[in-house]
Each structure stands twice: as C-alpha cells, then as structure tokens.
Scaffold this motif. Structure first.
Motif, PDB file in Angstrom:
ATOM      1  N   SER A   1      28.386 -51.811  -3.745  1.00 14.64           N
ATOM      2  CA  SER A   1      29.052 -52.994  -4.285  1.00 14.64           C
ATOM      3  C   SER A   1      29.677 -52.709  -5.644  1.00 14.64           C
ATOM      4  O   SER A   1      30.797 -53.144  -5.923  1.00 14.64           O
ATOM      5  CB  SER A   1      28.049 -54.150  -4.406  1.00 14.64           C
ATOM      6  N   ILE A   2      28.967 -51.969  -6.498  1.00 13.77           N
ATOM      7  CA  ILE A   2      29.497 -51.668  -7.829  1.00 13.77           C
ATOM      8  C   ILE A   2      30.754 -50.817  -7.730  1.00 13.77           C
ATOM      9  O   ILE A   2      31.769 -51.078  -8.371  1.00 13.77           O
ATOM     10  CB  ILE A   2      28.458 -50.916  -8.681  1.00 13.77           C
TER      11      ILE A   2
ATOM     12  N   ALA B   1      31.393 -55.274 -17.962  1.00 18.07           N
ATOM     13  CA  ALA B   1      30.634 -54.114 -18.426  1.00 18.07           C
ATOM     14  C   ALA B   1      29.132 -54.354 -18.290  1.00 18.07           C
ATOM     15  O   ALA B   1      28.395 -53.487 -17.795  1.00 18.07           O
ATOM     16  CB  ALA B   1      30.998 -53.795 -19.875  1.00 18.07           C
ATOM     17  N   TRP B   2      28.685 -55.539 -18.702  1.00 17.04           N
ATOM     18  CA  TRP B   2      27.249 -55.832 -18.642  1.00 17.04           C
ATOM     19  C   TRP B   2      26.764 -55.968 -17.200  1.00 17.04           C
ATOM     20  O   TRP B   2      25.653 -55.552 -16.865  1.00 17.04           O
ATOM     21  CB  TRP B   2      26.929 -57.091 -19.432  1.00 17.04           C
ATOM     22  N   VAL B   3      27.587 -56.535 -16.348  1.00 15.87           N
ATOM     23  CA  VAL B   3      27.203 -56.641 -14.937  1.00 15.87           C
ATOM     24  C   VAL B   3      27.012 -55.258 -14.340  1.00 15.87           C
ATOM     25  O   VAL B   3      26.032 -55.001 -13.614  1.00 15.87           O
ATOM     26  CB  VAL B   3      28.259 -57.438 -14.147  1.00 15.87           C
ATOM     27  N   ARG B   4      27.932 -54.364 -14.633  1.00 23.05           N
ATOM     28  CA  ARG B   4      27.816 -52.995 -14.114  1.00 23.05           C
ATOM     29  C   ARG B   4      26.582 -52.295 -14.667  1.00 23.05           C
ATOM     30  O   ARG B   4      25.873 -51.598 -13.938  1.00 23.05           O
ATOM     31  CB  ARG B   4      29.069 -52.189 -14.458  1.00 23.05           C
ATOM     32  N   ILE B   5      26.323 -52.467 -15.957  1.00 20.33           N
ATOM     33  CA  ILE B   5      25.166 -51.805 -16.570  1.00 20.33           C
ATOM     34  C   ILE B   5      23.864 -52.306 -15.948  1.00 20.33           C
ATOM     35  O   ILE B   5      22.980 -51.509 -15.590  1.00 20.33           O
ATOM     36  CB  ILE B   5      25.168 -52.046 -18.099  1.00 20.33           C
TER      37      ILE B   5
ATOM     38  N   LEU C   1      32.809 -59.132  -8.949  1.00 23.63           N
ATOM     39  CA  LEU C   1      33.314 -57.778  -9.162  1.00 23.63           C
ATOM     40  C   LEU C   1      34.059 -57.254  -7.943  1.00 23.63           C
ATOM     41  O   LEU C   1      34.965 -56.427  -8.069  1.00 23.63           O
ATOM     42  CB  LEU C   1      32.158 -56.832  -9.501  1.00 23.63           C
ATOM     43  N   ALA C   2      33.669 -57.723  -6.760  1.00 23.94           N
ATOM     44  CA  ALA C   2      34.328 -57.269  -5.541  1.00 23.94           C
ATOM     45  C   ALA C   2      35.793 -57.681  -5.504  1.00 23.94           C
ATOM     46  O   ALA C   2      36.604 -57.068  -4.798  1.00 23.94           O
ATOM     47  CB  ALA C   2      33.600 -57.817  -4.314  1.00 23.94           C
ATOM     48  N   LEU C   3      36.164 -58.711  -6.271  1.00 24.49           N
ATOM     49  CA  LEU C   3      37.547 -59.168  -6.330  1.00 24.49           C
ATOM     50  C   LEU C   3      38.395 -58.322  -7.260  1.00 24.49           C
ATOM     51  O   LEU C   3      39.624 -58.481  -7.293  1.00 24.49           O
ATOM     52  CB  LEU C   3      37.587 -60.632  -6.793  1.00 24.49           C
ATOM     53  N   GLY C   4      37.761 -57.434  -8.030  1.00 31.78           N
ATOM     54  CA  GLY C   4      38.465 -56.618  -9.012  1.00 31.78           C
ATOM     55  C   GLY C   4      38.007 -56.965 -10.416  1.00 31.78           C
ATOM     56  O   GLY C   4      37.630 -58.112 -10.695  1.00 31.78           O
ATOM     57  N   ASP C   5      38.038 -55.986 -11.289  1.00 29.47           N
ATOM     58  CA  ASP C   5      37.545 -56.193 -12.647  1.00 29.47           C
ATOM     59  C   ASP C   5      38.342 -57.257 -13.400  1.00 29.47           C
ATOM     60  O   ASP C   5      37.770 -58.072 -14.138  1.00 29.47           O
ATOM     61  CB  ASP C   5      37.581 -54.871 -13.430  1.00 29.47           C
TER      62      ASP C   5
ATOM     63  N   SER D   1      18.420 -56.912  -9.708  1.00 26.42           N
ATOM     64  CA  SER D   1      19.399 -57.029  -8.617  1.00 26.42           C
ATOM     65  C   SER D   1      19.632 -58.495  -8.246  1.00 26.42           C
ATOM     66  O   SER D   1      20.763 -58.901  -7.956  1.00 26.42           O
ATOM     67  CB  SER D   1      18.924 -56.234  -7.398  1.00 26.42           C
ATOM     68  N   ALA D   2      18.569 -59.294  -8.269  1.00 33.82           N
ATOM     69  CA  ALA D   2      18.726 -60.721  -7.986  1.00 33.82           C
ATOM     70  C   ALA D   2      19.554 -61.402  -9.073  1.00 33.82           C
ATOM     71  O   ALA D   2      20.322 -62.337  -8.795  1.00 33.82           O
ATOM     72  CB  ALA D   2      17.357 -61.385  -7.879  1.00 33.82           C
ATOM     73  N   LEU D   3      19.416 -60.909 -10.305  1.00 32.73           N
ATOM     74  CA  LEU D   3      20.141 -61.499 -11.425  1.00 32.73           C
ATOM     75  C   LEU D   3      21.645 -61.311 -11.295  1.00 32.73           C
ATOM     76  O   LEU D   3      22.432 -62.178 -11.694  1.00 32.73           O
ATOM     77  CB  LEU D   3      19.636 -60.878 -12.732  1.00 32.73           C
ATOM     78  N   VAL D   4      22.073 -60.176 -10.714  1.00 36.77           N
ATOM     79  CA  VAL D   4      23.508 -59.867 -10.656  1.00 36.77           C
ATOM     80  C   VAL D   4      24.099 -60.036  -9.259  1.00 36.77           C
ATOM     81  O   VAL D   4      25.275 -59.716  -9.057  1.00 36.77           O
ATOM     82  CB  VAL D   4      23.772 -58.421 -11.148  1.00 36.77           C
ATOM     83  N   ALA D   5      23.321 -60.514  -8.303  1.00 37.24           N
ATOM     84  CA  ALA D   5      23.817 -60.606  -6.924  1.00 37.24           C
ATOM     85  C   ALA D   5      25.093 -61.442  -6.844  1.00 37.24           C
ATOM     86  O   ALA D   5      26.093 -61.029  -6.242  1.00 37.24           O
ATOM     87  CB  ALA D   5      22.730 -61.194  -6.018  1.00 37.24           C
TER      88      ALA D   5
END
Length: 345
Positions: free
Chosen positions: A93-94, A245-249, A230-234, A220-224
């Motif tokens: 997903s990332i 950036a924080w979601v990816r980290i 993010l899947a729509l593009g940055d 993982s539950a926090l960023v689900a």
C-alpha cells in the motif's frame, strides 16, 4: 491501466458489508479449524482424548506431551503469519507496488543479517537482544532499499524497487554466509534458523516479541484509513489534509516492527507478505480498513497450512515452513510479475 493487475480487479465483496462480514466469519472459522489441525497433526498420531487432555494441561502420556508442544507452535504460526501478511499489505500500500514483500525487498534478510552479526561478532545470545537487532536490521534495510531504488533516472518504480530489494537480499545473504562460514560453533543453528520455521516455539519466546507485534498492529490500525488517501497519490492525499511524510513513516515503522520481530523468533520466512495481500484484494478490494484485517487472518491461515503440510509431506521428519511457503510463493511471484506490463513498471 493493465487489466491483469490484481491490485485493480473488482473485489468479490465490493460494497457489500454483509458479504464482507460473512467472509470475515468464514476466515475466522477456517483459522479455527487449522488451529485444531495444527494441534492434532504431527509426526506422532494422537487421539481426541489426548488432545483434550493436553488442552487441559495434562502431560501424562506421550500423545498429551506432543500436543502440549504443538500448542505454542500453533500460536506462533498464527502470530507470525498475521504479522507477515499484515506487513506485506502495508508495504504494498505504501509503495503502490504489487511486488512488495518483506522477503523480496530484503527486509527479512536484513533483520537476519543483523542477528547473525550480533551473535557471531559480539557474542549476543539473548533472545530479547535478537528482537532489537532484527528490528534495527529490518529498518536500516528498508531505508537502504528505498534510497537505492530512488537513485538514477526518474522516480522509484515498482520494478526498480523489486530489483533493489532482490540485489540487497542477495548481497546480505552472501555476507551472512561469509560471517557464519568460519564459525563452526554457530553454523548449524544459524543455518537451520535461516530456513525459517515455527518449530521449537515456547510461550516464553512468544512473550518476548508480543509487545513489538502489538505495537506494530496498533500503528497499522492507526494509518489504515490514511493509506486509502495515499493510494490516490501524494498530492491528492496532501490536499485531503493528510501529512504524507508522517503517514509513510508510521506505516513503515509498523511494517518493520512486524517483520523484524517475526524474523527474530522464526527466521526469515518469505512470500507470505506477497501472496496474502493479493488474495485478500480479490475478496475485499483495496480498502485498507478491510484489507489489513483480512491480510492478518489469511496470513495466519497460510502459515498454519504450510506448517501442517510440512509435517505431513516428510513424515517422520518435518519440512520447515519456510520451504513450504517458498514452493507456494515463488510461482505466485512469477505469475504476478508476468501479469504486469514491464514497461509500466
């Protein structure tokens, strides 16, 4: 968009909450049956009475003693399979990369390499230390692969990412062999551990990694939901108010914790994180709120199945679970790669 891409196929239970709930119930039921099979099936045949006795804590007969040893093994297979399936779904997903997997990207091998370095060069022999070394190795390897795949002309692509991971994995595997080769005192144990397996599990070893796995699951539950953005593009995700950036980290930290802690106790087990998310997308689509749950449960089912098959295929000995998952995962990897248009990768 390539119609053959499994990440774009219409899910079987798209926009049908009742059907998804029923599918979730079926996966739970399958997991329960596989747990019973894992407890009952092994190199020694046991009766139902011995299984029930062992579940009540009795070890008066050889059968009950055998079953009592299979209980922590079964629990570890469930935990490890869930962690690997979940980490694979997060990585895919990332990166928006259908080939992403802790094994293919070299993350598991990096975790194993750091454990071997600690054992061979620094004399570290405590399991708690192995967990920290594995997580550190997994994190550094993930960063290294990402940086390497971003170098050169153009941005990081799925193909560049997979090639960087494969090259890193091969290099670290060779370095590990070079470290272990002159150390006959640890070579046997390290080589056996590197195959990947859940045999010899104890409740004590499971308790060591459980806090790291729980933290990884919570992250993982926090960023689900955020991974859906993010899947729509940055750019679109940032426009929706997400801190990309924080979601990816956080997502990467979750994946590193899950696969690093699992590698510390089981060794590097490959392909679970590759196969499981693709199967789950065919069921519930790309919504990470459902995908991550199904990936965790299906990963546990896959690893339990591989472990039970390993006991049956090579009786009276056992085939390590890492070998069985490789038999399943390698053809699946080739199929996924062929279903993609290489030019689009």
């Amino acid at each position: 968009m390539n119609k053959g891409n499994t990440m774009d196929k219409a899910p079987l239970f798209k926009k049908k909450p009742a059907a998804r709930s029923m599918a979730l119930f079926c996966v739970f039921a399958l997991l329960f049956l596989l747990c019973i099979s894992s407890i009952a099936i092994g190199t020694r045949d046991v009766s139902l009475q011995e299984v029930l006795g062992a579940l009540q804590g009795q070890i008066d007969t050889m059968g009950e003693a055998s079953v009592s040893m299979r209980i922590p093994r079964t629990l570890l297979a469930v935990i490890a399979g869930s962690a690997l399936g979940l980490s694979g779904a997060i990585m895919q997903s990332i990166t928006r990369n259908p080939l992403a997997d802790p094994g293919i990207l070299g993350v598991n091998v990096g975790a194993a390499f750091f454990v071997v370095i600690g054992l061979a060069w620094f004399g570290i022999n405590q399991q708690q230390s192995y967990v920290w070394l594995a997580i550190l190795g997994a994190g550094i390897t993930a960063i290294f692969v990402y940086v390497i795949s971003s170098l050169g002309y153009g941005k990081s692509t799925p193909l560049k990412f997979a090639l960087a991971g494969a090259a890193t994995s091969a290099a670290l595997s060779s370095f590990t062999v070079a470290v272990v080769l002159p150390r006959n005192d640890i070579a046997g144990g390290v080589n056996s551990w590197q195959i990947g397996g859940v045999g010899g599990a104890t409740f004590g070893s499971i308790q060591l990694v459980l806090p790291f796995l729980v933290l990884g699951i919570l992250l993982s539950a926090l960023v689900a939901r955020k991974l859906n953005s993010l899947a729509l593009g940055d750019d679109i995700a940032a426009g929706l108010g997400e801190n990309v950036a924080w979601v990816r980290i956080i997502a990467w930290l979750s994946a590193v914790l899950l696969c690093g802690a699992t590698t510390a106790i089981c060794g590097p087990i490959g392909f679970v994180g590759l196969v499981v998310p693709h199967l789950c997308r065919l069921l519930v689509g790309v919504d990470n709120r459902w995908l991550l749950i199904f990936s965790a449960l299906t990963g546990a089912c896959l690893l339990l199945t591989a472990d039970v098959l390993g006991r049956i295929i090579s009786r009276p000995s056992e085939l390590p679970v890492g070998v069985v998952t490789a038999f399943v995962g390698a053809p699946f990897f080739i199929w996924i790669a062929r279903r993609q248009r290489v030019k689009e990768l």
